[in-house]
Design a protein around this motif. Structure first.
Motif, PDB file in Angstrom:
ATOM      1  N   LEU A 152     -20.983   3.844 -16.573  1.00 42.29           N
ATOM      2  CA  LEU A 152     -22.028   4.660 -17.192  1.00 42.29           C
ATOM      3  C   LEU A 152     -21.435   5.808 -18.004  1.00 42.29           C
ATOM      4  O   LEU A 152     -22.040   6.254 -18.986  1.00 42.29           O
ATOM      5  CB  LEU A 152     -22.987   5.188 -16.128  1.00 42.29           C
ATOM      6  N   MET A 153     -20.267   6.287 -17.611  1.00 44.24           N
ATOM      7  CA  MET A 153     -19.613   7.364 -18.353  1.00 44.24           C
ATOM      8  C   MET A 153     -19.205   6.909 -19.749  1.00 44.24           C
ATOM      9  O   MET A 153     -19.032   7.749 -20.646  1.00 44.24           O
ATOM     10  CB  MET A 153     -18.397   7.884 -17.590  1.00 44.24           C
ATOM     11  N   SER A 154     -19.053   5.617 -19.956  1.00 44.51           N
ATOM     12  CA  SER A 154     -18.684   5.132 -21.282  1.00 44.51           C
ATOM     13  C   SER A 154     -19.829   5.299 -22.279  1.00 44.51           C
ATOM     14  O   SER A 154     -19.607   5.260 -23.483  1.00 44.51           O
ATOM     15  CB  SER A 154     -18.260   3.661 -21.214  1.00 44.51           C
ATOM     16  N   TRP A 155     -21.043   5.491 -21.794  1.00 38.62           N
ATOM     17  CA  TRP A 155     -22.185   5.684 -22.675  1.00 38.62           C
ATOM     18  C   TRP A 155     -22.310   7.132 -23.138  1.00 38.62           C
ATOM     19  O   TRP A 155     -23.055   7.416 -24.077  1.00 38.62           O
ATOM     20  CB  TRP A 155     -23.478   5.284 -21.979  1.00 38.62           C
ATOM     21  N   VAL A 156     -21.641   8.054 -22.445  1.00 44.43           N
ATOM     22  CA  VAL A 156     -21.730   9.477 -22.773  1.00 44.43           C
ATOM     23  C   VAL A 156     -20.470   9.877 -23.538  1.00 44.43           C
ATOM     24  O   VAL A 156     -19.361   9.659 -23.036  1.00 44.43           O
ATOM     25  CB  VAL A 156     -21.872  10.329 -21.483  1.00 44.43           C
ATOM     26  N   PRO A 157     -20.623  10.456 -24.708  1.00 44.25           N
ATOM     27  CA  PRO A 157     -19.434  10.836 -25.482  1.00 44.25           C
ATOM     28  C   PRO A 157     -18.544  11.830 -24.723  1.00 44.25           C
ATOM     29  O   PRO A 157     -19.030  12.790 -24.136  1.00 44.25           O
ATOM     30  CB  PRO A 157     -20.022  11.493 -26.735  1.00 44.25           C
ATOM     31  N   ASN A 158     -17.265  11.572 -24.732  1.00 47.46           N
ATOM     32  CA  ASN A 158     -16.226  12.433 -24.142  1.00 47.46           C
ATOM     33  C   ASN A 158     -16.342  12.589 -22.627  1.00 47.46           C
ATOM     34  O   ASN A 158     -15.691  13.460 -22.057  1.00 47.46           O
ATOM     35  CB  ASN A 158     -16.214  13.813 -24.794  1.00 47.46           C
ATOM     36  N   ALA A 159     -17.157  11.804 -21.962  1.00 46.18           N
ATOM     37  CA  ALA A 159     -17.291  11.935 -20.511  1.00 46.18           C
ATOM     38  C   ALA A 159     -16.034  11.456 -19.800  1.00 46.18           C
ATOM     39  O   ALA A 159     -15.653  12.000 -18.768  1.00 46.18           O
ATOM     40  CB  ALA A 159     -18.503  11.164 -20.009  1.00 46.18           C
ATOM     41  N   ARG A 160     -15.383  10.439 -20.358  1.00 49.28           N
ATOM     42  CA  ARG A 160     -14.163   9.925 -19.729  1.00 49.28           C
ATOM     43  C   ARG A 160     -12.968  10.842 -19.949  1.00 49.28           C
ATOM     44  O   ARG A 160     -11.929  10.646 -19.339  1.00 49.28           O
ATOM     45  CB  ARG A 160     -13.850   8.524 -20.235  1.00 49.28           C
ATOM     46  N   ASP A 161     -13.102  11.812 -20.829  1.00 42.52           N
ATOM     47  CA  ASP A 161     -12.025  12.766 -21.057  1.00 42.52           C
ATOM     48  C   ASP A 161     -12.056  13.924 -20.075  1.00 42.52           C
ATOM     49  O   ASP A 161     -11.137  14.740 -20.054  1.00 42.52           O
ATOM     50  CB  ASP A 161     -12.090  13.315 -22.491  1.00 42.52           C
ATOM     51  N   SER A 162     -13.101  14.014 -19.269  1.00 46.81           N
ATOM     52  CA  SER A 162     -13.198  15.084 -18.276  1.00 46.81           C
ATOM     53  C   SER A 162     -12.293  14.766 -17.087  1.00 46.81           C
ATOM     54  O   SER A 162     -11.721  13.678 -16.971  1.00 46.81           O
ATOM     55  CB  SER A 162     -14.646  15.224 -17.798  1.00 46.81           C
ATOM     56  N   PHE A 163     -12.166  15.721 -16.196  1.00 50.59           N
ATOM     57  CA  PHE A 163     -11.327  15.534 -15.009  1.00 50.59           C
ATOM     58  C   PHE A 163     -11.822  14.368 -14.168  1.00 50.59           C
ATOM     59  O   PHE A 163     -11.043  13.519 -13.726  1.00 50.59           O
ATOM     60  CB  PHE A 163     -11.299  16.823 -14.175  1.00 50.59           C
ATOM     61  N   ILE A 164     -13.133  14.317 -13.954  1.00 48.28           N
ATOM     62  CA  ILE A 164     -13.704  13.245 -13.134  1.00 48.28           C
ATOM     63  C   ILE A 164     -13.532  11.899 -13.826  1.00 48.28           C
ATOM     64  O   ILE A 164     -13.212  10.899 -13.182  1.00 48.28           O
ATOM     65  CB  ILE A 164     -15.191  13.528 -12.829  1.00 48.28           C
ATOM     66  N   GLY A 165     -13.728  11.864 -15.131  1.00 49.98           N
ATOM     67  CA  GLY A 165     -13.551  10.622 -15.879  1.00 49.98           C
ATOM     68  C   GLY A 165     -12.120  10.109 -15.800  1.00 49.98           C
ATOM     69  O   GLY A 165     -11.885   8.916 -15.639  1.00 49.98           O
ATOM     70  N   GLU A 166     -11.158  11.014 -15.925  1.00 50.20           N
ATOM     71  CA  GLU A 166      -9.753  10.608 -15.836  1.00 50.20           C
ATOM     72  C   GLU A 166      -9.396  10.152 -14.423  1.00 50.20           C
ATOM     73  O   GLU A 166      -8.653   9.188 -14.245  1.00 50.20           O
ATOM     74  CB  GLU A 166      -8.849  11.751 -16.275  1.00 50.20           C
ATOM     75  N   LEU A 167      -9.929  10.854 -13.424  1.00 49.07           N
ATOM     76  CA  LEU A 167      -9.673  10.458 -12.036  1.00 49.07           C
ATOM     77  C   LEU A 167     -10.261   9.085 -11.746  1.00 49.07           C
ATOM     78  O   LEU A 167      -9.582   8.218 -11.169  1.00 49.07           O
ATOM     79  CB  LEU A 167     -10.253  11.499 -11.074  1.00 49.07           C
ATOM     80  N   LEU A 168     -11.496   8.860 -12.154  1.00 49.29           N
ATOM     81  CA  LEU A 168     -12.115   7.545 -11.957  1.00 49.29           C
ATOM     82  C   LEU A 168     -11.362   6.473 -12.726  1.00 49.29           C
ATOM     83  O   LEU A 168     -11.205   5.354 -12.242  1.00 49.29           O
ATOM     84  CB  LEU A 168     -13.579   7.573 -12.388  1.00 49.29           C
ATOM     85  N   GLY A 169     -10.900   6.810 -13.915  1.00 49.45           N
ATOM     86  CA  GLY A 169     -10.134   5.850 -14.703  1.00 49.45           C
ATOM     87  C   GLY A 169      -8.863   5.417 -13.994  1.00 49.45           C
ATOM     88  O   GLY A 169      -8.506   4.236 -13.998  1.00 49.45           O
ATOM     89  N   LYS A 170      -8.171   6.366 -13.372  1.00 54.69           N
ATOM     90  CA  LYS A 170      -6.946   6.029 -12.646  1.00 54.69           C
ATOM     91  C   LYS A 170      -7.225   5.170 -11.424  1.00 54.69           C
ATOM     92  O   LYS A 170      -6.391   4.356 -11.024  1.00 54.69           O
ATOM     93  CB  LYS A 170      -6.219   7.304 -12.216  1.00 54.69           C
ATOM     94  N   LEU A 171      -8.389   5.339 -10.820  1.00 54.66           N
ATOM     95  CA  LEU A 171      -8.718   4.581  -9.615  1.00 54.66           C
ATOM     96  C   LEU A 171      -9.368   3.229  -9.917  1.00 54.66           C
ATOM     97  O   LEU A 171      -9.209   2.278  -9.148  1.00 54.66           O
ATOM     98  CB  LEU A 171      -9.649   5.408  -8.725  1.00 54.66           C
TER      99      LEU A 171
END
Length: 90
Positions: free
Chosen positions: A25-44
């Motif tokens: 769902l974060m992929s639908w929000v601009p720059n959401a994956r660039d946040s701390f939570i987005g990066e953490l979720l991306g790594k996991l």
């Protein structure tokens, strides 16, 4: 004892399921994956999603259905693990 293991496996499954869902769902929000939570979720989450993305191409160039397949595989793995534990423990 087996019911405790069941609940632990389902708890871990649910946590990871919702991590993947939020990441998608974060992929639908601009720059959401660039946040701390987005990066953490991306790594996991990305190490699990990457093999599915490699083999399942996006539909019409935009729609990525690989997370849906990944979630189905995750559910089958959790159910299979619980079945194996029931067989081993009794």
């Amino acid at each position: 004892m087996i019911y405790n293991i069941d609940s632990i496996v389902w708890l871990l499954y649910n946590i990871y399921f919702y991590m993947i869902l939020v990441y998608i769902l974060m992929s639908w929000v601009p720059n959401a994956r660039d946040s701390f939570i987005g990066e953490l979720l991306g790594k996991l989450v990305e190490p699990f999603l990457a093999p599915f993305r490699r083999f399942i191409p996006p539909i019409m160039g935009m729609i990525d259905i690989s997370p849906i397949v990944a979630l189905l595989v995750l559910q089958l793995a959790a159910s299979g693990l619980i079945s194996i534990l029931h067989y081993i423990i009794g």
